[in-house]
Scaffold this motif. Sequence first.
Motif, short mmCIF file in Angstrom:
data_model
loop_
_atom_site.label_atom_id
_atom_site.label_comp_id
_atom_site.label_asym_id
_atom_site.label_seq_id
_atom_site.Cartn_x
_atom_site.Cartn_y
_atom_site.Cartn_z
N ASP A 1 -5.08 10.97 4.19
CA ASP A 1 -3.62 10.84 4.26
C ASP A 1 -3.20 9.40 4.55
O ASP A 1 -3.52 8.85 5.60
N GLN A 2 -2.49 8.79 3.61
CA GLN A 2 -1.90 7.47 3.83
C GLN A 2 -0.38 7.51 3.64
O GLN A 2 0.24 6.47 3.40
N THR A 3 0.20 8.68 3.74
CA THR A 3 1.64 8.82 3.48
C THR A 3 2.53 7.96 4.39
O THR A 3 3.62 7.60 3.95
N PRO A 4 2.12 7.61 5.63
CA PRO A 4 3.00 6.72 6.40
C PRO A 4 3.25 5.37 5.71
O PRO A 4 4.19 4.67 6.08
N TYR A 5 2.43 5.03 4.72
CA TYR A 5 2.57 3.74 4.06
C TYR A 5 2.96 3.89 2.59
O TYR A 5 2.92 2.91 1.83
N LYS A 6 3.39 5.08 2.19
CA LYS A 6 3.71 5.31 0.78
C LYS A 6 4.95 4.56 0.32
O LYS A 6 5.18 4.42 -0.89
N ASN A 7 5.75 4.05 1.26
CA ASN A 7 6.93 3.27 0.89
C ASN A 7 6.58 1.87 0.43
O ASN A 7 7.43 1.18 -0.16
N LEU A 8 5.36 1.42 0.65
CA LEU A 8 4.99 0.06 0.30
C LEU A 8 4.78 -0.08 -1.20
O LEU A 8 4.23 0.81 -1.86
N ASP A 9 5.22 -1.21 -1.75
CA ASP A 9 4.90 -1.52 -3.13
C ASP A 9 3.38 -1.61 -3.29
O ASP A 9 2.66 -1.97 -2.35
N THR A 10 2.90 -1.32 -4.47
CA THR A 10 1.49 -1.26 -4.86
C THR A 10 0.72 -0.12 -4.17
O THR A 10 -0.50 -0.07 -4.28
N PHE A 11 1.41 0.80 -3.50
CA PHE A 11 0.73 1.95 -2.89
C PHE A 11 -0.05 2.73 -3.94
O PHE A 11 -1.21 3.08 -3.74
N GLU A 12 0.58 3.01 -5.07
CA GLU A 12 -0.06 3.84 -6.10
C GLU A 12 -1.30 3.14 -6.66
O GLU A 12 -2.29 3.79 -6.99
N GLU A 13 -1.25 1.83 -6.77
CA GLU A 13 -2.38 1.10 -7.33
C GLU A 13 -3.54 0.95 -6.36
O GLU A 13 -4.70 0.86 -6.79
N LEU A 14 -3.25 0.93 -5.05
CA LEU A 14 -4.27 0.46 -4.10
C LEU A 14 -4.73 1.48 -3.06
O LEU A 14 -5.83 1.33 -2.52
N ALA A 15 -3.94 2.48 -2.74
CA ALA A 15 -4.26 3.33 -1.60
C ALA A 15 -5.64 3.99 -1.73
O ALA A 15 -6.45 3.95 -0.80
N MET B 1 1.48 -3.02 -0.11
CA MET B 1 0.18 -2.64 0.45
C MET B 1 -0.84 -3.74 0.18
O MET B 1 -0.91 -4.31 -0.91
N LEU B 2 -1.63 -4.02 1.20
CA LEU B 2 -2.68 -5.01 1.05
C LEU B 2 -3.86 -4.41 0.28
O LEU B 2 -4.13 -3.21 0.36
N PRO B 3 -4.56 -5.20 -0.52
CA PRO B 3 -5.77 -4.71 -1.17
C PRO B 3 -7.00 -5.00 -0.32
O PRO B 3 -7.11 -6.06 0.31
#
Length: 314
Positions: free
Chosen positions: A286-300, A213-215
């Motif tokens: 809701d950002q679940t379509p992108y929950k597979n991306l690394d850093t999702f937990e840190e950045l979403a 995920m992009l910041p």
Amino acid sequence: MKYVAALCALIALPAYASEDIADQYPASELYSKPVEVIPNVFSAIGATAPPTYENAGHNNNLSFIITGDGVVVMNSGASYALAKALHSEIKAVTDQPVKLVFNENGQGHAMLGNTYWAQQGVDIVAHVDAAAAFEGNGAQSLRGAIAVTKERADKTELTPPNITFEDEYIVEMGDMKIEARYLGPAHSPGDIVVWLPAQSLVISGDMAFHERMLPIFPDTMTADWIETWETAFEPLEATYVIPGHGHPTNMDQVRRYTRDYLVYLREKIGAHLEDGGDLADAYYVDQTPYKNLDTFEELATKNAGRVYEQMEFE
């Protein structure tokens, strides 16, 4: 054909994303050994995790181009040691000297290794806005790097680029025409891409993300990034993309995880605003379509809050 096959394998296997792998190349300060993406263009792929002691802060891509009359590097890395380690890998595959280093922007992972290259007598090039950003924020970036990577940041100092440009910086070296271009506002001030027109390959810097995920930073204007993407980056029609983060891929993949994500998040926040939603609830659109991306937990959630703050006044 072997380069196309290897690239297709990287595109097809999201398991190559490596947020949970502390270090893929223990023999080097680099997170991973450089791979040859197409003939004479290599990239050391960084971790798709935040910077850590274990990955030595190498969580972006450090690339180099062997031209036949010298080597051109994209990004000096987040420390003196990373720049030196990349140079060791370059010397393992070519006797040609490094003649030029580009900094993709003014962030620490692009510029903190500049001191090493300056000591080698190599010119360092960046956009004027990136140089200004590093002048303003470089000390903070260095403090952060030292706090995270400790002694692995030894010898890392603040060395700015010695050459700056506004629109483009074109180099004809050996068999290569290399075009560093500022396409417009994107992820951070002074983001540039390095375009190889004959090879149809772009080293995108933080214009494009893949696998993670992009910041969105306080100074990341998401509407402007989308416009730059659509009017200047996408029209390159690059066959090969070495993104700022994540494995080399193609335009479809980086569009999916960069431009399309920005559009999606702005649509979600826009609907939230129309419904009278506040900032506290905006964090949890809701950002679940992108929950597979690394850093999702840190950045979403951070991303959602920053887009809300931007769009509230658009």
